[in-house]
Enzyme design. Structure first.
Site, short mmCIF file in Angstrom:
data_model
loop_
_atom_site.label_atom_id
_atom_site.label_comp_id
_atom_site.label_asym_id
_atom_site.label_seq_id
_atom_site.Cartn_x
_atom_site.Cartn_y
_atom_site.Cartn_z
N TYR A 16 9.14 13.79 -77.96
CA TYR A 16 10.15 14.73 -78.44
C TYR A 16 11.16 15.03 -77.32
O TYR A 16 12.38 15.00 -77.52
CB TYR A 16 9.48 16.02 -78.93
CG TYR A 16 10.43 17.00 -79.60
CD1 TYR A 16 10.77 16.86 -80.94
CD2 TYR A 16 10.96 18.08 -78.90
CE1 TYR A 16 11.63 17.75 -81.57
CE2 TYR A 16 11.82 18.98 -79.51
CZ TYR A 16 12.14 18.81 -80.85
OH TYR A 16 12.99 19.72 -81.46
N SER A 53 18.13 20.25 -78.68
CA SER A 53 16.98 21.14 -78.48
C SER A 53 17.05 21.73 -77.08
O SER A 53 17.77 21.20 -76.21
CB SER A 53 15.69 20.33 -78.63
OG SER A 53 14.57 21.08 -78.20
N1 LIG Z 1 12.60 24.92 -85.05
C1 LIG Z 1 12.98 24.88 -83.78
O1 LIG Z 1 12.63 25.77 -83.00
C2 LIG Z 1 13.85 23.79 -83.29
C3 LIG Z 1 14.30 23.88 -81.98
C4 LIG Z 1 15.13 22.88 -81.48
C5 LIG Z 1 15.48 21.82 -82.27
N2 LIG Z 1 15.02 21.73 -83.54
C6 LIG Z 1 15.45 20.57 -84.33
O2 LIG Z 1 16.03 21.00 -85.52
C7 LIG Z 1 15.95 19.95 -86.49
C8 LIG Z 1 15.41 20.53 -87.77
O3 LIG Z 1 14.08 20.96 -87.57
P1 LIG Z 1 13.47 22.27 -88.23
O4 LIG Z 1 13.14 23.20 -87.15
O5 LIG Z 1 14.32 22.74 -89.36
O6 LIG Z 1 12.08 21.69 -88.73
P2 LIG Z 1 11.57 21.17 -90.14
O7 LIG Z 1 11.53 22.33 -91.06
O8 LIG Z 1 10.35 20.40 -89.84
O9 LIG Z 1 12.75 20.19 -90.62
C9 LIG Z 1 12.86 18.87 -90.20
C10 LIG Z 1 13.63 18.12 -91.26
O10 LIG Z 1 13.70 16.73 -90.91
C11 LIG Z 1 13.20 15.99 -92.02
N3 LIG Z 1 12.60 14.73 -91.65
C12 LIG Z 1 11.54 14.52 -90.84
N4 LIG Z 1 11.23 13.21 -90.82
C13 LIG Z 1 12.12 12.59 -91.63
C14 LIG Z 1 12.31 11.25 -92.04
N5 LIG Z 1 11.47 10.27 -91.63
N6 LIG Z 1 13.30 10.96 -92.89
C15 LIG Z 1 14.13 11.92 -93.35
N7 LIG Z 1 13.98 13.23 -93.01
C16 LIG Z 1 12.99 13.55 -92.17
C17 LIG Z 1 12.15 16.91 -92.60
O11 LIG Z 1 11.73 16.48 -93.88
P3 LIG Z 1 10.26 16.98 -94.43
O12 LIG Z 1 10.46 18.37 -94.93
O13 LIG Z 1 9.97 15.98 -95.50
O14 LIG Z 1 9.30 16.91 -93.28
C18 LIG Z 1 12.92 18.20 -92.61
O15 LIG Z 1 13.87 18.21 -93.63
C19 LIG Z 1 15.07 18.88 -85.86
O16 LIG Z 1 15.87 17.85 -85.32
C20 LIG Z 1 14.35 19.64 -84.76
O17 LIG Z 1 13.94 18.80 -83.72
C21 LIG Z 1 14.21 22.69 -84.07
#
Ligand SMILES: NC(=O)c1ccc[n+]([C@@H]2O[C@H](COP(=O)([O-])OP(=O)(O)OC[C@H]3O[C@@H](n4cnc5c(N)ncnc54)[C@H](OP(=O)(O)O)[C@@H]3O)[C@@H](O)[C@H]2O)c1
Length: 245
Positions: A150, A137
């Site tokens: 986080y 991130s």
């Molecule tokens: N969006 C951004 O701007 C951004 C920026 C930097 C880094 N990231 C990172 O990118 C990654 C993906 O995030 P995203 O942005 O795509 O958000 P998201 O749509 O919330 O996706 C997160 C994923 O992780 C899964 N997850 C959460 N808790 C879990 C658990 N206990 N067991 C198994 N799976 C679990 C979620 O499942 P559910 O759908 O069931 O919740 C979802 O599939 C994360 O590591 C996040 O920190 C995102």
């Protein structure tokens, strides 16, 4: 064979039901990999997207609220592990609870480490080669605001990426990370709903727009292909220029 082909490889993506994980799963399949979509709820939509494209995918349920839940994921051979699953909890640092600390650290850091350890044990036991891509991130480098666990977890992901690269680079496992900027997913819904934060964020992004999940997929795929064979311990920023500013 193209240096960007993943034909013959099997990749497992955590949190593949939505957002960045879904886009990476689709991208890996387009590069020729067979994809195992792992999620705490059904990844049927992602599997259907891949199959519609002519790719091969399956799904497996795993909930990293138990950080050791990934131990059985590598009983059948997996060449590529994408550690994407992650959560965020927002609150002022003075009010932040132990529950919000532990929940985030368990999923984002502890589960990531022990799942990766299980992957590496399996790869090393069969004398194979492996790729690990962690989703870091901007808060692997910056402090952020109102997201203490986080930020701690993502700084930890950056550190582990380097530590594991140091230990495994000579053993045939590349460990790298992608650091997404501000991407339109569930993770950032609260920020985009806040007009002031949204405007402030947009104003700082040189590219002038929020990122899309697809913007992250290419970088993650690259870090799994022969094209990145000599890349170890790197954290590739995909942020519309945010950190360059
Ligand atoms: N969006 C951004 O701007 C951004 C920026 C930097 C880094 N990231 C990172 O990118 C990654 C993906 O995030 P995203 O942005 O795509 O958000 P998201 O749509 O919330 O996706 C997160 C994923 O992780 C899964 N997850 C959460 N808790 C879990 C658990 N206990 N067991 C198994 N799976 C679990 C979620 O499942 P559910 O759908 O069931 O919740 C979802 O599939 C994360 O590591 C996040 O920190 C995102």
């Amino acid at each position: 064979m193209s240096m960007f082909s993943l034909a013959g490889k099997t990749a497992l993506v955590t949190g593949a039901n939505t957002g960045i994980g879904q886009a990476i799963a689709v991208g890996l399949a387009q590069a020729g990999a067979t994809v195992v979509c792992a999620g705490r709820r059904s990844c049927d939509e992602t599997v259907a997207m891949i199959e519609k494209d002519g790719g091969t995918a399956s799904s497996v349920l795993v909930d990293f609220a138990d950080p050791m839940a990934g131990q059985g994921l590598f009983d059948t051979p997996v060449d590529i592990l994408i550690n994407n699953a992650g959560i965020i909890r927002r609150n002022d640092a003075v009010d932040f609870t132990e529950g919000d600390w532990d929940a985030v650290m368990d999923v984002n850091l502890k589960a990531l480490f022990f799942t990766t350890q299980a992957f590496a044990k399996a790869v090393l036991a069969r004398g194979g080669q492996g790729r690990v891509v962690n989703i870091a991130s901007l808060l692997s480098f910056q402090g952020g605001i109102r997201v203490p666990s986080y930020t701690a977890s993502k700084h930890g992901v950056a550190g582990l990426t380097k530590l594991l690269a140091n230990e495994w680079a000579a053993k045939g496992i590349n460990v790298n990370a992608v650091a997404p900027g501000y991407i339109e997913t569930n993770n950032t819904e609260a920020l985009r709903a806040d007009a002031d934060r949204n405007a402030a964020i947009l104003d700082r992004i040189p590219a002038g727009r929020w990122g899309r999940a697809e913007d992250i997929a290419g970088a993650a795929v690259y870090l799994c292909t022969p094209a990145s064979a000599y890349v170890h311990g790197a954290i590739l920023n995909v942020d519309g220029g945010w950190l360059a500013r």
